[in-house]
Design a protein around this motif. Structure first.
Motif, short mmCIF file in Angstrom:
data_model
loop_
_atom_site.label_atom_id
_atom_site.label_comp_id
_atom_site.label_asym_id
_atom_site.label_seq_id
_atom_site.Cartn_x
_atom_site.Cartn_y
_atom_site.Cartn_z
N GLN A 191 9.92 10.32 -15.17
CA GLN A 191 9.28 11.54 -14.71
C GLN A 191 8.05 11.79 -15.57
OE1 GLN A 191 10.94 15.25 -13.27
NE2 GLN A 191 12.97 14.55 -13.91
N MET A 235 7.88 16.75 -4.89
CA MET A 235 8.53 15.58 -5.47
C MET A 235 9.83 15.30 -4.71
SD MET A 235 6.62 14.42 -7.88
CE MET A 235 7.80 13.27 -8.63
N ASP A 262 14.65 9.69 -3.91
CA ASP A 262 15.20 8.83 -2.87
C ASP A 262 16.64 8.46 -3.22
OD1 ASP A 262 15.83 6.07 -1.64
OD2 ASP A 262 14.03 6.68 -0.56
N GLU A 274 17.04 4.33 -3.31
CA GLU A 274 16.37 3.68 -4.43
C GLU A 274 16.65 4.38 -5.75
OE1 GLU A 274 12.24 3.29 -3.60
OE2 GLU A 274 12.56 2.19 -1.71
N LYS A 308 15.16 6.99 -7.31
CA LYS A 308 13.99 7.19 -8.16
C LYS A 308 13.14 8.32 -7.60
CE LYS A 308 10.91 3.84 -5.91
NZ LYS A 308 10.10 2.61 -6.10
N GLN A 327 9.57 10.14 -6.60
CA GLN A 327 8.25 9.77 -6.12
C GLN A 327 7.62 10.97 -5.42
OE1 GLN A 327 8.58 6.65 -3.15
NE2 GLN A 327 10.66 7.27 -2.67
N GLN A 328 6.31 10.92 -5.27
CA GLN A 328 5.59 11.96 -4.56
C GLN A 328 5.16 11.38 -3.23
OE1 GLN A 328 2.35 13.74 -6.73
NE2 GLN A 328 1.51 14.70 -4.90
N VAL A 329 5.84 11.77 -2.16
CA VAL A 329 5.61 11.16 -0.86
C VAL A 329 4.91 12.09 0.13
CG1 VAL A 329 7.53 9.53 -1.06
CG2 VAL A 329 7.92 11.81 -0.10
N ARG A 341 2.24 10.90 2.79
CA ARG A 341 1.27 11.74 2.08
C ARG A 341 0.19 12.26 3.03
NH1 ARG A 341 0.01 10.19 -4.14
NH2 ARG A 341 2.16 9.80 -4.82
#
Length: 375
Positions: free
Chosen positions: A205, A237, A240, A243, A245, A247-249, A292
């Motif tokens: 992070q 944020m 998932d 996965e 983890k 992420q910023q999608v 995004r």
């Protein structure tokens, strides 16, 4: 369907096969609403076994998701645990003599002395924490399952106390498993419903992005509104669940003015983002695109004329008649009509630390992995 019920009432459940194969029967029942299926459990032991089967529950859920899921959505709130049929309260169709707008729930717990804290909901299952354990509960079937807590975090962590903690509950499609996720900084605890055990991972992070509070489950991931301290703006944020983890999608809506987005919610199968605290207007934008570059459209934009709301006004649900259910601070819930700026209170009970979210009425059992499916 009436002919089928008549034949079944005159004979055992197994005699249904004389007129319908099991596949045809499953096809018919899978298209029916939950209220009908709950009644049809009483037709015979065979029907009860079929409707209670995990494979049938999954098939019915998939069919429901392929259609309009909004009629099956309800609100669940904590402190005390209650569910709200908000369309029925708005005068919607589908009610009957047994329908109740607000229902009180007392699921079986290992220790009922502790207050239940809302962690999240997914596929009709509501996850709650208490003391150092968890409760997985289906408000529709009233089925509940007590789950162990973890010894690696303090008690306050599992009660979701403090701005440094985050938690959530959702479904991992890759492993066909439901997961509870809780974390403190970069350390994350994950409970797998299939394995019935906890494990721990370290995640990356960035220091200027602090995830905290309850995550909203959508599109196979948990989501949070986070303030990017390096740019002084809001980002979304996600964690998932396959996965495992961050992420910023998603990008937030592009709007004019200095707006701090305050939270996320679910309407139908879509995600919405909102703001409103200490503002002249209460506004929300909605998207069904997971990227995004995804586009946002206005869900509502209304004058902030709801009385109360010293701390926050959270939009929980949006009705078919375009009324909005707001949670006011931690003690009140109202149905607001933006056409004439009128509102009415929901007849709920409330204590401190009330939280609420959307769930969907399903037959999904909290005992995933404990029973074999025959479908």
């Amino acid at each position: 369907m009436k002919r089928l019920l008549a034949e079944t009432s005159r004979s055992s459940g197994f005699a249904v096969a004389e007129s319908f194969t099991e596949d045809i029967l499953i096809e018919i029942l899978s298209s029916l609403p939950i209220k009908s299926l709950m009644r049809f459990k009483c037709v015979s032991k065979w029907w009860q076994s079929l409707i209670a089967d995990p494979g049938f529950a999954k098939s019915h859920l998939q069919r429901m998701k392929a259609r309009d899921i909004i009629p099956s959505q309800r609100i669940v709130k904590s402190s005390p645990l209650q569910t709200i049929d908000y369309e029925l309260f708005d005068g919607g169709i589908g009610g009957d003599e047994d329908s109740v707008v607000v229902k009180f729930h007392e699921p079986r717990m290992d220790d009922s002395r502790w207050e239940l804290v809302l962690v999240g909901s997914c596929d009709g299952l509501v996850c709650l924490s208490f003391h150092v354990g968890f409760l997985l509960y289906n408000p529709t079937t009233k089925e509940s399952r007590n789950l162990p807590g973890s010894n690696n975090f303090p008690e306050d962590f599992f009660l979701g106390v403090g701005d440094e903690f985050f938690h959530g509950f959702g479904y991992d499609y890759a492993s066909d498993d439901y997961k509870i996720v809780q974390g403190d900084g970069c350390q994350v605890a994950i409970f797998s419903l299939k394995s019935g055990s906890w494990r721990y991972i370290q995640v990356q992070q960035e220091s200027h992005l602090t995830v905290y509070g309850r995550g909203v489950y959508w599109n196979e991931a948990l989501h949070w509104c986070v303030v990017d301290n390096s740019k002084n703006k809001t980002v979304i944020m996600s964690f998932d669940l396959s996965e495992e983890k961050f992420q910023q999608v998603l990008s937030v809506p592009e709007v004019n003015g200095d707006i701090v987005f305050e939270g996320l919610g679910i309407h139908g199968a879509n995600l919405f983002i909102y703001h409103g605290t200490y503002k002249d207007r209460l506004e929300a934008w909605i998207t069904n695109e997971y990227s995004r570059g995804g586009s946002w459209t206005t869900l509502f934009s209304v004058l902030n004329e709801i009385p109360g709301g010293i701390y926050f006004q959270i939009p929980v649900a949006y009705t078919r008649s375009r009324k909005i259910i707001f949670q006011i601070d931690t003690y009140q819930m109202v149905l607001f009509n933006p056409e004439d700026n009128t509102y009415k209170n929901y007849p709920i009970e409330s204590d401190d630390n009330v939280a609420s979210t959307i769930y969907v009425e399903t037959l999904v059992s909290p005992y995933l992995g404990c029973e074999l499916s025959r479908i």
